[in-house]
Design an enzyme around this catalytic site. Structure first.
Site, short mmCIF file in Angstrom:
data_model
loop_
_atom_site.label_atom_id
_atom_site.label_comp_id
_atom_site.label_asym_id
_atom_site.label_seq_id
_atom_site.Cartn_x
_atom_site.Cartn_y
_atom_site.Cartn_z
N GLU A 1 47.60 34.36 23.33
CA GLU A 1 46.52 35.06 24.03
C GLU A 1 45.61 34.11 24.82
O GLU A 1 44.61 34.56 25.39
CB GLU A 1 45.72 35.88 23.03
N ASP B 1 50.10 42.47 13.84
CA ASP B 1 50.11 41.71 12.59
C ASP B 1 50.95 42.42 11.53
O ASP B 1 51.68 41.79 10.76
CB ASP B 1 48.68 41.58 12.03
#
Length: 783
Positions: A498, A356
């Protein structure tokens, strides 16, 4: 939530809650967080409630509670709780009647306030006003003030206030019992030490009482029990009188940079920190608050100057919300610390740093605050030993960065187990720390982006070259030879999406790894010419040839001929499809897990978050930007295909799709995605932020505006500005740094103005035309 409260000079500066609910405490506790990068204080009410979460986190102070736990930021002693009695009756908004309720975060002043009129069950009517700040001028300081005015006759006010180390991380205690004392009848000190990492914390607090603005000495009792020390005050308040309690608190740790040395002494920290508090006590709450407000104005709002004229005034507020939280979360004071996925606002993700930071948060600092950007990259550099250790553990060379990173020397800290499997009823295995490998290339990309935008060659020599070369060594050792296809592949990975575990040749991962190798070769050639001695120490004899050979033979997935769609991995385009409508319109993320388990989701065409779309965004900034596989037509076709299959179940996703939609001319969709990005934390869902803010999404608000609507981009070291503002926006103005120079951009639908205070020539490209200027320039825009 109400965002229309701000008036006059505070218009579009206020986040407000006008209706107290004991069932929706988490929303305002999170979005109204107070912080300064050193600490983050969740904005729980002063009086206690059952569903509250009182969190105070000090950046970088990680601890491992037990052998079966992973390291996390510990929730440190609380100073915000006040136990209040009115004529012996416990004060709580769950009892009696409440009127004129308002809880507000003033972004401009970085101050939390709460006010209301409360009538007790016994009929006593009082006006309450609370204010609180975490100082940007003095990073260790928290200031609080409570004002009570009696509206219906005399009352006796009793208050218990002090320091409590009885708080935990969801029941987990991270601290040993420490020293506690009250000195001079006013000054409270509490010490706690983490159980595994051995970090000392010293908390100090002091109260000042006033009646009608005159300082008083109220009746006070002193108390102490396990992990807690406090004082109890009583004061009689006549009708019309106002009773004030001011509270100043400081926090210091042995991990603070100035104390992290061999001569460190806990006794000395106790003495020095108490001396500091006494100086603050002399200065007083009001003056300390004024210096805090001034620091925000000078260091944040004057520095970033981001203005938007929109049909929707919430857009301006959202931009300021983004800048506020980016400032509150960034450890600009210490390059040994990173930014957690929830920043400093909640226990979720345990304070760990993910990709991130590099892909979603760092760009703001690269363009707006290069010094902090460099500090965040140095945090990764300090973690090189852990990255090398992880690579060696898995049988690879070079640096394989931890998927979740805490203190730089902690190495990999990803938990082993996660949420429930809806089919089996058992815990699900977390594979990210084992097979989500693209982070190492993401960090190499971040180094490249930072150096291109800032021109910071010194960073390259001190840190950057080594990071890029070692990640290239990792990839070179990670590739697997496919004898049948006569090529190298990357098998058994997780890409950015994911929802697809144990896939082979995730296109994002393969291309980023390829970029990493190509960048290492370019940097090696550059270094050999400019600093042969450093080149000799950093580049091995066979490195360049190995990188080149592996890059040339690495499988890079090709787009389908019929529609230019790149396959997300080896099997994605062959997977069956299901109707995704109910998940695309969900009000809560990840509802698909209520119908399918991870194995089932792995077998259908559904994407959690931007993957291929993100790849296009990154590659267009590199020396691969002219590759026909990333053409404008291919970008549009891939966006259309994957947007339909992407649930945006990660808060990282929406801003990337907003930028892409803007680039391909889908302005209405781009603006809709921008608004959804803003609403991840600011939206009407009163439980969306219970576990903490979505740090990457908050940075995504800025990214969508600057990279999407303003069209700012570095493209292999050149500056591009191609505005594509939505019809709702009439004007935007903001500043960026470009290679050491501050540029002020002023954009409307028809023109772009740029001003620089430097006399140096600045070059940029707009709509395919290259412009050069020294002082200022105005360009007419064509659409």
């Amino acid at each position: 939530m109400d965002y229309s409260i701000g008036k006059d000079k505070y218009e579009n500066w206020i986040l407000g809650d006008q209706d107290f609910s004991a069932f929706h405490l988490g929303k305002t506790e999170t979005v109204m967080l107070l912080g300064n990068g050193y600490m983050g204080l969740r904005s729980a009410a002063e009086e206690p409630y059952l569903n509250e979460k009182r969190n105070l986190f000090i950046n970088g102070t990680f601890n491992k509670a037990d052998q079966n736990e992973v390291t996390e930021l510990p929730n440190v002693a609380d100073a915000t709780r006040l136990d209040i009695l009115i004529d012996g009756e416990r004060f709580s908004l769950e009892f009696g009647e409440t009127g004129d309720y308002s809880k507000q975060l003033n972004l401009k002043d970085a101050e939390l306030t709460r006010s209301f009129v409360w009538t007790s069950p016994q009929g006593k009517k009082l006006q309450f006003h609370f204010s609180r700040f975490v100082s940007l001028a003095h990073p260790h300081l928290i200031g609080m003030k409570m004002e009570i005015q009696s509206l219906s006759g005399a009352v006796e006010v009793s208050i218990e206030s002090g320091l409590s180390a009885q708080v935990t991380n969801s029941g987990v205690q991270h601290f040993l019992e420490g020293d506690r004392k009250i000195s001079e009848g006013r000054f409270i000190q509490l010490v706690q030490t983490t159980t595994q990492s051995g970090i000392d914390f010293v908390h100090n607090t002091v109260h000042t009482l006033k009646l009608n603005d005159e300082e008083i000495t109220a009746e006070a009792d002193k108390y102490m029990e396990r992990r807690k020390v406090w004082m109890s005050y009583k004061c009689k308040v006549e009708q019309g009188d106002r009773f004030d309690l001011e509270k100043l608190t400081t926090v210091h740790t042995s991990r603070d940079k100035e104390r992290d040395h061999e001569q460190y002494s806990l006794a000395e920290m106790q003495k020095q920190s108490m001396g500091e508090l006494k100086d603050f006590d002399k200065e007083g709450f009001e003056r300390l608050r004024d210096s805090h407000r001034l620091a925000w104005q000078e260091n944040v709002w004057n520095a970033y100057e981001f203005e938007v004229e929109s049909e929707n005034p919430d857009d301006q507020l959202a931009i300021r919300f983004s800048l506020y939280h980016l400032t509150a979360m960034a450890p600009a004071h210490d390059d040994r610390m990173g930014i957690g996925a929830k920043a400093l606002s909640g226990e979720a993700y345990k304070g760990h740093s993910f990709w991130d930071t590099e892909i979603f948060i760092l760009p703001f600092f690269i363009y707006s605050n290069p010094d902090t950007a460099r500090s965040l990259l140095q945090y990764r550099y300090h973690g090189m030993a852990g990255a090398r250790q992880k690579a060696e553990q898995f049988g690879y060379a070079g640096a394989m960065f931890p998927w979740e990173m805490a203190w730089p020397t902690d190495g990999e800290v990803t938990p082993e187990w996660g949420d429930i499997d809806i089919v089996t009823g058992e815990r699900t295995k977390i594979w990210s720390g084992l097979i989500e490998h693209h982070l190492s290339a993401d960090i190499a990309f971040a180094v490249y982006q930072y150096v291109n935008v800032t021109g910071d060659e010194e960073f390259l020599e001190l840190c950057g070259y080594e990071m890029v070369f070692d990640t290239a060594r990792f990839w070179s050792s990670r590739f697997e030879w496919n004898e049948e296809e006569q090529r190298f592949e990357i098998t058994d990975v997780i890409g950015p999406d994911e929802y697809k575990e144990h896939v082979s040749n995730n296109t994002f991962t393969n291309y980023l790894a390829y970029f990493n190798l190509m960048l290492a070769m370019r940097y090696a050639e550059k270094l050999a010419k400019e600093n042969p001695a450093l080149w000799k120490s950093l580049v091995g004899e066979g490195d360049h040839a190995n990188w080149q050979s592996k890059a040339e033979q690495l499988f890079l997935p090709e787009p389908r001929s019929e529609d230019l769609v790149l396959p997300q991995d080896d099997t994605y385009l062959e997977l069956p499809e299901i109707k995704l409508d109910k998940y695309k319109t969900q009000t809560k993320a990840r509802t698909i897990y209520r119908d399918y388990n991870p194995e089932q989701i792995n077998g259908i065409q559904v994407t959690k978050q931007a993957d291929i779309v993100l790849l296009f965004f990154l590659m267009e900034q590199t020396f691969l930007k002219d590759d026909p596989r990333f053409s404008r037509k291919a970008k549009k076709e891939n966006f259309i295909y994957y947007e339909a299959r992407t649930l945006h179940d990660s808060s990282l996703s929406l801003s990337t799709h907003a930028i892409a939609a803007s680039q391909i001319g889908e302005q209405e969709l781009a603006y809709s995605l921008f608004r959804k990005t803003c609403e991840i934390d600011m939206g009407p869902n009163m439980h969306s932020s219970d576990d903490g803010i979505h740090a990457a999404a908050i940075a995504g608000i800025w990214k969508a505006a600057v990279f999407g609507f303003a069209g700012v981009r570095q493209a292999d070291g050149s500056l591009q500005i191609n505005p594509r503002m939505p019809k709702e926006w009439r004007h935007m103005r903001f500043s960026i740094f470009w290679q050491g120079e501050l540029l002020q951009l002023d954009i409307t639908e028809k023109r772009l103005k740029i001003r620089s205070d430097s006399q140096r020539e600045i070059q940029f490209e707009t709509n395919g035309v290259v412009y050069t200027f020294e002082d200022s320039i105005e360009v007419q825009l064509k659409h």
